[in-house]
Design an enzyme around this catalytic site. Sequence first.
Site, mmCIF file in Angstrom:
data_model
loop_
_atom_site.group_PDB
_atom_site.id
_atom_site.type_symbol
_atom_site.label_atom_id
_atom_site.label_comp_id
_atom_site.label_asym_id
_atom_site.label_seq_id
_atom_site.Cartn_x
_atom_site.Cartn_y
_atom_site.Cartn_z
ATOM 1 N N ASP A 31 0.934 -1.144 -0.121
ATOM 2 C CA ASP A 31 0.003 -0.122 -0.055
ATOM 3 C C ASP A 31 1.033 1.071 0.135
ATOM 4 O O ASP A 31 2.198 1.232 0.534
ATOM 5 C CB ASP A 31 -0.751 0.266 1.180
ATOM 6 C CG ASP A 31 -2.103 0.883 0.941
ATOM 7 O OD1 ASP A 31 -2.066 1.910 0.148
ATOM 8 O OD2 ASP A 31 -3.276 1.019 1.770
HETATM 9 C C1 BGC Z 1 -5.038 3.435 -0.082
HETATM 10 C C2 BGC Z 1 -4.906 2.368 -1.316
HETATM 11 C C3 BGC Z 1 -4.774 3.152 -2.550
HETATM 12 C C4 BGC Z 1 -3.434 3.782 -2.507
HETATM 13 C C5 BGC Z 1 -3.087 4.461 -3.861
HETATM 14 C C6 BGC Z 1 -3.705 4.226 -0.285
HETATM 15 O O1 BGC Z 1 -3.783 5.223 0.631
HETATM 16 O O2 BGC Z 1 -5.050 2.783 1.331
HETATM 17 O O3 BGC Z 1 -6.322 1.799 -1.162
HETATM 18 O O4 BGC Z 1 -4.824 2.299 -3.505
HETATM 19 O O5 BGC Z 1 -3.354 4.746 -1.518
HETATM 20 O O6 BGC Z 1 -3.884 5.539 -4.069
#
Ligand code: BGC
Length: 805
Positions: free
Chosen positions: A229
Amino acid sequence: MDINRLLQNLTREEKIALVSGSDQWHTAPIPRLGIPAIMMSDGPHGLRKQEMTGDNMGLGDSVPATCFPTAATSANSWDVELLSAMGRAIAAEARHTGVSVVLGPGVNIKRSPLCGRNFEYFSEDPYLTGELAAAWIKGLQSQGVGACIKHFAANNQEKWRMLNDSLVDERALREIYLAAFEKAVKEAEPWTIMGAYNKVNGTYACENKTLLEGILRSEWGFQGAVISDWGAVNDPALSVKAGLDLEMPASHGVSAAKLRADLSTGRLTEAALNKCVRRVLELVSRSTAGAAAEQPACDYEANHALARRIAAESAVLLKNKDGILPLKEGQKIAVLGEFARQPRYQGAGSSLVNPTKLETVVEELEKAQVEFSFAPGYALDSGEPQEELLAEACSLAQKADVAVVFVGLTPQYESEGYDRSHLNLPHNHNALIQRVAEVNPNVVVVLSAGAPVVMPWLDQVAAVLHTYLPGQAGGGAAVDLLFGRANPSGKLAETYPLRLEDSPTSEFFAYNRQQTEYRESIFVGYRYYDAAEKEVLFPFGYGLSYTQFTYDHLQLSSTRFLDTERLVVRCRVKNTGERSGAEIVQLYVAKLGSPLFRAPQELKGFAKVRLEPGEEQEVEFTLDRRSFAYYNVQLGDWHVEEGSYEIRIGASSRDIRLAETVYVESTQPAVPVPDYRAEAPSYYQLQEPDTRISQEDFAAVYGKPIPELQPVDRFDENSTLEDLQSTRLGRMVLKFTKDALRKELGVVGEADPKWLMTWRIMLEMPLRSVVALSGGRFSIQLVRGLIAWANGERGRALSWWLLKR
Ligand code: BGC
């Protein structure tokens, strides 16, 4: 791509580059060897493609894309075909805009109704979640675009999400939190999976070898790449060793320096790095091969129409006294509530889509040439009732035959980055309903919210249509449903408790920064409410229609069988009303008597049947070993208890229409079934008033002592800006950051949802992630100097700031 040859030719530096993003959304290109960069974009209900720069919080602009209903909404359709169609449509938009991997679906289980991101997740039930996610992934990937199923694993709260340790017992982990991932991985083979921010049982998900290598790859046979993530990597070498292939986004050299050092000391081997590089190359190769390489045209109009269909199929009719809905011709209608003009149709954060267009109820009614009066009833920028707005709404309601009131949760309530603290609607929304109900008995409430709310006015209104967060075409879908051009067929994919305190997690949700005990174990959602015999506002699987259905002729292929065999279950469903409609038929399995604590029943099958008036159809389900199994911790595997099981067919979890008993013979009858009655009695007494699961009971089920909370006496890279507030410099930095951020975001007040989310995320972000998540605007030297200064090491701080820049 000849990956073996590439691996031989890549330098160590190039390999290090490949296991980390090159910017916010791309992998690193190696032009010397012809390795291109590929692009990833959010998200689960529509594309959020940002141009080169960008952010992971949905703050910056993204190219227009179809905003489909969010997962909490589409889950209510229980329609795998529709989910697959959504996947295909998002893939078409991804290919059109050059995106290779879409960051979705989100399959975390709704442990508590309070999680701020529940609107992005499907259900409290792992079987339903897994089926829907698998369908979405198959649809997306059939078009040559990769999915990234997230967030692996036990990522069930937003508060302290980047640091918190989810303490989950093995059985709950397998049966509840991993099961949806397992189904989707095995059935749909997603190209990638996203490691979550949080720790799972003591180890960061992105460093968790048990999860990534043991369970995901060895047990489930996952062949794809694991992506972190955004900003989740804590110690890059540990991540590589655990099988995390790609760190996102770019760490601006921070992780590269660490990997370089660890490779030179032998803390990390080149062989381990090679494994990750190979999987990144395989991902790039997949993305640039065949279909994914082209950028064909895309039919956005067709996708909008699909979004409208999904929204209509996903709305849930919760109440319809005396058939007040659908609205009748010639009725005088008052449309009340600002949401009819400015709809709430999606949640905030990384999944925020810039819609290609936006339907509103008011415009759709005008288009359909329906006569109606309108009053906003409340203001969106405040939760407080305003007398003039209420009075205006009441005066229109008084003159109307029916008052249709549009209310729900405003954007402040549901977002990535923070959780709710209660289940109430804004005061002014409740006040509008209550005041209008005093002057008109025919109130139809149309709700927009991505998670359960309480409804203190339920007895005073005639109907409730819950549209959840219906996406950009929600306005048209609501009008279709209200006027009977579409017949509601959605059913709730989660339980609506009567009050927050009834939720099994109410005391143990986001209560401690360091760790969260998942005390309720497997008793999540209806599994708990059923075991505790609690009344609920609306049960799991509930939803009405403008027509009625009867169920009969339950037939089982056998009444006694071995757990390796399959059981075929059939029944007949008939539309006995006067309109065509669709019924979601649900199959639950209940073990009759067990030494093990088990949920009284579990969903193991469902089917959506479309029937004309008077039409009847046979529905067939096939149950396999897994439909009867629980996870046996001692065995380290799934096990079927020998004995009697009830097969229940219902219109909801609490409206069982048909039932039959079968006897299942176990292929492993000698395996002991764990009996916790002595060590953890509370799990067997949930139906008794005031039962609380003590830490001792939980520890017995957890199987090891609950870790002691660690005193924090020094700041380090896992400290947060919030922690630094205890120092003078920290307070200064915080003030500076706050001012700069406000200016940049252009926020006016602290209630601005954009601000609420950004500020919470900022405060709770570990300092190690600041470089990556600020897009490299803050250097690691600056951060390390700050930590040293906060620890009172002034000389060290100055050397970071002055010498090592
Ligand atoms: C989120 C993810 C997301 C990623 C990219 C993170 O803060 O938890 O779900 O895909 O950001 O935007």
